[in-house]
Design a protein around this motif. Structure first.
Motif, PDB file in Angstrom:
ATOM      1  N   ILE A 286     -40.626  18.855  30.032  1.00  0.00           N
ATOM      2  CA  ILE A 286     -41.007  17.996  28.994  1.00  0.00           C
ATOM      3  C   ILE A 286     -39.902  16.846  28.957  1.00  0.00           C
ATOM      4  CG2 ILE A 286     -41.498  17.656  26.459  1.00  0.00           C
ATOM      5  CD1 ILE A 286     -42.297  20.556  26.220  1.00  0.00           C
ATOM      6  N   PRO A 287     -40.234  15.683  29.325  1.00  0.00           N
ATOM      7  CA  PRO A 287     -39.087  14.604  29.400  1.00  0.00           C
ATOM      8  C   PRO A 287     -38.247  14.426  28.107  1.00  0.00           C
ATOM      9  CG  PRO A 287     -41.254  13.938  30.366  1.00  0.00           C
ATOM     10  CD  PRO A 287     -41.581  15.062  29.742  1.00  0.00           C
ATOM     11  N   GLU A 288     -39.174  14.351  26.870  1.00  0.00           N
ATOM     12  CA  GLU A 288     -38.525  14.154  25.589  1.00  0.00           C
ATOM     13  C   GLU A 288     -37.327  15.326  25.343  1.00  0.00           C
ATOM     14  OE1 GLU A 288     -40.651  12.783  21.942  1.00  0.00           O
ATOM     15  OE2 GLU A 288     -42.371  13.285  23.299  1.00  0.00           O
ATOM     16  N   PHE A 289     -37.756  16.423  25.719  1.00  0.00           N
ATOM     17  CA  PHE A 289     -36.801  17.694  25.223  1.00  0.00           C
ATOM     18  C   PHE A 289     -35.535  17.465  26.329  1.00  0.00           C
ATOM     19  CE2 PHE A 289     -34.884  21.809  26.180  1.00  0.00           C
ATOM     20  CZ  PHE A 289     -34.775  22.344  25.020  1.00  0.00           C
ATOM     21  N   ALA A 290     -35.801  16.963  27.657  1.00  0.00           N
ATOM     22  CA  ALA A 290     -34.698  16.782  28.613  1.00  0.00           C
ATOM     23  C   ALA A 290     -33.632  16.031  28.028  1.00  0.00           C
ATOM     24  CB  ALA A 290     -35.182  16.129  29.875  1.00  0.00           C
ATOM     25  N   ALA A 291     -34.140  14.774  27.228  1.00  0.00           N
ATOM     26  CA  ALA A 291     -33.136  13.777  26.593  1.00  0.00           C
ATOM     27  C   ALA A 291     -32.407  14.527  25.578  1.00  0.00           C
ATOM     28  CB  ALA A 291     -33.845  12.632  25.998  1.00  0.00           C
ATOM     29  N   ILE A 292     -33.246  15.263  24.746  1.00  0.00           N
ATOM     30  CA  ILE A 292     -32.335  16.206  23.656  1.00  0.00           C
ATOM     31  C   ILE A 292     -31.395  17.173  24.159  1.00  0.00           C
ATOM     32  CG2 ILE A 292     -32.714  17.757  21.691  1.00  0.00           C
ATOM     33  CD1 ILE A 292     -35.570  16.463  21.374  1.00  0.00           C
ATOM     34  N   TYR A 293     -31.765  17.835  25.265  1.00  0.00           N
ATOM     35  CA  TYR A 293     -30.851  18.727  26.146  1.00  0.00           C
ATOM     36  C   TYR A 293     -29.692  18.089  26.500  1.00  0.00           C
ATOM     37  CZ  TYR A 293     -29.464  21.900  29.648  1.00  0.00           C
ATOM     38  OH  TYR A 293     -28.539  22.705  30.482  1.00  0.00           O
ATOM     39  N   ASP A 294     -29.896  17.047  27.188  1.00  0.00           N
ATOM     40  CA  ASP A 294     -28.424  16.240  27.476  1.00  0.00           C
ATOM     41  C   ASP A 294     -27.401  15.896  26.764  1.00  0.00           C
ATOM     42  OD1 ASP A 294     -29.757  16.468  30.036  1.00  0.00           O
ATOM     43  OD2 ASP A 294     -30.639  14.580  30.320  1.00  0.00           O
ATOM     44  N   ILE A 295     -28.158  15.373  25.434  1.00  0.00           N
ATOM     45  CA  ILE A 295     -27.285  14.947  24.597  1.00  0.00           C
ATOM     46  C   ILE A 295     -26.439  16.116  23.986  1.00  0.00           C
ATOM     47  CG2 ILE A 295     -26.776  13.968  22.091  1.00  0.00           C
ATOM     48  CD1 ILE A 295     -29.208  12.230  23.020  1.00  0.00           C
ATOM     49  N   MET A 296     -27.246  17.127  23.448  1.00  0.00           N
ATOM     50  CA  MET A 296     -26.381  18.320  22.910  1.00  0.00           C
ATOM     51  C   MET A 296     -25.606  19.137  23.952  1.00  0.00           C
ATOM     52  SD  MET A 296     -29.862  19.789  20.953  1.00  0.00           S
ATOM     53  CE  MET A 296     -29.041  20.964  19.823  1.00  0.00           C
ATOM     54  N   GLU A 297     -26.035  19.201  25.055  1.00  0.00           N
ATOM     55  CA  GLU A 297     -25.075  19.808  26.070  1.00  0.00           C
ATOM     56  C   GLU A 297     -23.841  19.114  26.399  1.00  0.00           C
ATOM     57  OE1 GLU A 297     -25.496  22.063  30.559  1.00  0.00           O
ATOM     58  OE2 GLU A 297     -26.148  19.811  30.458  1.00  0.00           O
ATOM     59  N   SER A 298     -23.858  17.635  26.263  1.00  0.00           N
ATOM     60  CA  SER A 298     -22.555  16.805  26.403  1.00  0.00           C
ATOM     61  C   SER A 298     -21.827  17.279  25.303  1.00  0.00           C
ATOM     62  CB  SER A 298     -23.019  15.234  26.430  1.00  0.00           C
ATOM     63  OG  SER A 298     -21.777  14.688  26.519  1.00  0.00           O
ATOM     64  N   ARG A 299     -22.139  17.367  24.191  1.00  0.00           N
ATOM     65  CA  ARG A 299     -21.213  17.766  23.043  1.00  0.00           C
ATOM     66  C   ARG A 299     -20.661  18.924  23.114  1.00  0.00           C
ATOM     67  NH1 ARG A 299     -21.166  14.725  18.183  1.00  0.00           N
ATOM     68  NH2 ARG A 299     -22.894  13.269  18.084  1.00  0.00           N
ATOM     69  N   PHE A 300     -21.385  19.976  23.382  1.00  0.00           N
ATOM     70  CA  PHE A 300     -20.869  21.475  23.887  1.00  0.00           C
ATOM     71  C   PHE A 300     -19.979  21.433  24.912  1.00  0.00           C
ATOM     72  CE2 PHE A 300     -21.487  25.479  25.781  1.00  0.00           C
ATOM     73  CZ  PHE A 300     -20.983  26.486  24.778  1.00  0.00           C
ATOM     74  N   LYS A 301     -20.147  20.852  25.983  1.00  0.00           N
ATOM     75  CA  LYS A 301     -19.156  20.839  27.024  1.00  0.00           C
ATOM     76  C   LYS A 301     -17.759  20.322  26.564  1.00  0.00           C
ATOM     77  CE  LYS A 301     -22.103  20.347  31.026  1.00  0.00           C
ATOM     78  NZ  LYS A 301     -22.660  19.493  32.182  1.00  0.00           N
ATOM     79  N   SER A 302     -17.886  19.084  25.798  1.00  0.00           N
ATOM     80  CA  SER A 302     -16.555  18.701  25.335  1.00  0.00           C
ATOM     81  C   SER A 302     -15.914  19.685  24.393  1.00  0.00           C
ATOM     82  CB  SER A 302     -16.760  17.382  24.641  1.00  0.00           C
ATOM     83  OG  SER A 302     -17.432  16.201  25.277  1.00  0.00           O
TER      84      SER A 302
END
Length: 597
Positions: A358-374
């Protein structure tokens, strides 16, 4: 009458309570004897001060004519109401007495403290407050938590003001030389403030950034991007729940489809766990909700299958974050040692949902994962040190967990490899060893020979046995307690149930004698809280900007300090500082809660 007079009067009453036979007739109830109750106006004042402050009441509630009438007619006819000034004065006197007792306790504590900080603001003006909470493990290896101040900050609330206010507080409690760690929220945790503490409290000072703030910010980002879909579902539920006739009609539709009747309830936008539970309540009922709602509406607000598809994916994604928030609402178990497993669980969730179709979820996933990695790159080293004090993990176990986290996130975790962790552990231990290890005088060879020849009554010298055991441990494990601890497998004979229910503080209490130096290091590493948020606010969407309501905002700063501290101290006395979202679950009691976990 000041606090000392009240206290002396109360003490006189308490001394006489055991001799009540001499001041009153005994009442007989069945075969039991009960002493006649003796009303004390002074004791009532102290009790009222403690109750209004520790229960979170505003002081005007005890001044209300209806409260006075209730007490006089149903509790004690001799009661006479108190003016607001007297209630506040009594509360402040009691607060100051309790505070002095806490200062005496903390300043005399033989160990270090970890702290968490949280910034608050008033509802209607720009007054700022910092709430500072002390965390420590007492001599019985029980985790303790005390709010030591709810302190108003001078304006402007810049880094220097926050730093100076906290240092003044630590000096007031005479514990500025016992600070091991501070967990900062996203307001008080700027790099500049952290540097100020590092320069002032070196070399023992360490810090953490609040895990709940990280989770909250991630969830909020996801909710913003999901708003269109969730708002349509929320609107459908509001449409059904706001009319008893519609609710009955919807229940009839569910029954016709072989579904149990369900009373749908909307969420509270300020608490994201309610949004999660609202979505859980829709599982298996989404088709019925869509058909009922769409049958009465035309246009763009109609619910589509795609709305449910992406929303349920997001709901499943939120499960791990709800578990993280719930684990951080526990006060009486170390969260520092559980930080690493928490990060692993979140990283596993990201790995599971990576590359979703699901493209919309992929966008959500990317933002949340970026915060988590930091966050991982910043906080993993501290979590690793605490996790090493868990006998189930230790060096080898945490190496595996860190490796798994790295693979789940698809990124190298710099400075967190096995050698770096081991070096930090041994470096930290050297400081404790130099401070706490007993220096034994070397034994001369003559005395040693005599000791070997000496016999005890049962044919062997226990001194010889002790020395040989030390030598065997040295050859097998290494020269320090840390080498021995890391070298022994303490979980080899644990059952799965024992492994899951393992009590880390009970283990260290039992083994404190075997590791007199390492246990002090373990106590300090297990004390920090990974969250700076009060347990009852872990699900709030306003985390990091806690706001006092207008009634609290009108209280003088000294009374706010009194209210927050006394409530926390009384909760601590009752061991009632834990919190859960039980009330929220009860609100959605008709939902299938089996699907929550």
């Amino acid at each position: 009458m000041d606090g000392a007079e009240i206290k002396n009067s109360v003490d006189d009453v308490e001394m006489n309570e055991s001799d009540n036979e001499s001041v009153g007739q005994e009442s007989r109830i069945g075969s039991s004897y009960m002493p006649t109750f003796r009303y004390s106006h002074y004791k009532m004042r102290q009790g009222l001060a403690k109750y209004t402050s520790s229960s979170g009441q505003v002081y005007t509630s005890a001044q209300h004519v209806r409260f006075e009438r209730f007490i006089q007619e149903y509790v004690q006819s001799e009661y006479s109401g108190l003016c607001l000034h007297t209630i506040r004065s009594d509360s402040l006197n009691l607060f100051n007495d309790m505070k002095q007792a806490l200062i005496y306790e903390l300043s005399g504590f033989n160990g270090t403290f970890s702290f968490s900080t949280n910034f608050w603001s008033s509802a209607d003006h720009q007054l700022g407050f910092v709430c500072v909470t002390a965390h420590y493990i007492d001599s019985a290896w029980m985790l303790q938590r005390r709010i030591i101040a709810f302190r108003m900050l001078e304006y402007p609330h810049n880094d220097n003001v926050i730093f100076q206010s906290m240092m003044d507080l630590f000096r007031e409690y005479m514990i500025d030389d016992k600070i091991f760690n501070i967990t900062f929220d996203n307001v008080t945790g700027s790099d500049a403030i952290i540097d100020m503490f590092k320069n002032t409290l070196q070399p023992q000072f360490s810090y953490m950034r609040c895990l709940c703030h990280m989770v909250s910010s991630m969830v909020q980002e996801g909710l913003k991007l999901m708003e269109t879909h969730i708002e349509k579902i929320r609107g459908a539920i509001l449409y059904i729940a706001s009319s008893s006739a519609r609710q009955e009609e919807f229940s009839a539709l569910c029954e016709s489809r072989g579904l149990k009747c369900r009373k749908l309830k909307p969420d509270f936008k300020t608490h994201w766990n309610s949004t999660f539970l609202m979505l859980v309540s829709c599982v298996d009922y989404n088709a019925a909700i869509s058909d009922f709602y769409n049958g009465k509406h035309d246009g763009n607000n109609r619910l589509c299958e795609s709305d449910w598809e992406i929303t349920f994916v997001f709901m499943n994604f939120l499960k791990v974050f709800r578990s993280v928030a719930l684990s951080n609402s526990k006060v009486y178990s170390p969260t520092s040692s559980g930080g690493l497993p928490i990060l692993f669980a979140v990283s596993e969730c990201f790995a599971e949902h990576r590359g979703h179709s699901i493209p919309e979820f992929a966008a959500i996933y990317d933002i949340m994962e970026s915060r988590f990695k930091s966050y991982c790159e910043c906080m993993l080293p501290s979590f690793c040190l605490a996790a090493a004090m868990d006998p189930r993990l230790k060096q080898h176990g945490l190496d595996l967990v860190v490796k798994d986290i790295s693979e789940n996130l698809g990124m190298p975790l710099l400075n967190i490899d096995a050698k770096a962790i081991e070096a930090r552990l041994h470096g930290l231990y050297k400081g404790y060893e130099s401070k706490f290890a007993k220096k034994e005088k070397p034994t001369s060879s003559t005395n040693s020979d005599q000791m070997r020849k000496r016999k005890s009554f049962d044919g062997y010298s226990y001194e010889i046995l002790r020395e040989r055991r030390k030598q065997m441990d040295l050859e097998t494990y290494g020269p320090t307690e840390l080498h021995k601890y890391l070298g022994v497998n303490y979980t080899a004979y644990m059952t799965n149930e024992e492994f899951q229910k393992f009590d880390i503080l009970a283990w260290w209490k039992y083994n404190e004698g075997s590791f007199p130096v390492l246990s002090k290091m373990a106590r300090d590493l297990l004390t920090p809280s990974v969250s700076a948020v009060a347990p009852e606010f872990v699900f709030s969407t306003t985390v990091g900007n806690q706001v006092l309501d207008y009634k609290r905002s009108m209280q003088p700063s000294t009374m706010l300090d009194c209210l927050f501290c006394m409530k926390d101290w009384e909760d601590a006395r009752l061991r009632a500082q834990n919190w859960s979202d039980h009330d929220m679950v009860e609100y959605f009691a008709d939902s299938d809660q089996n699907s929550v976990d």
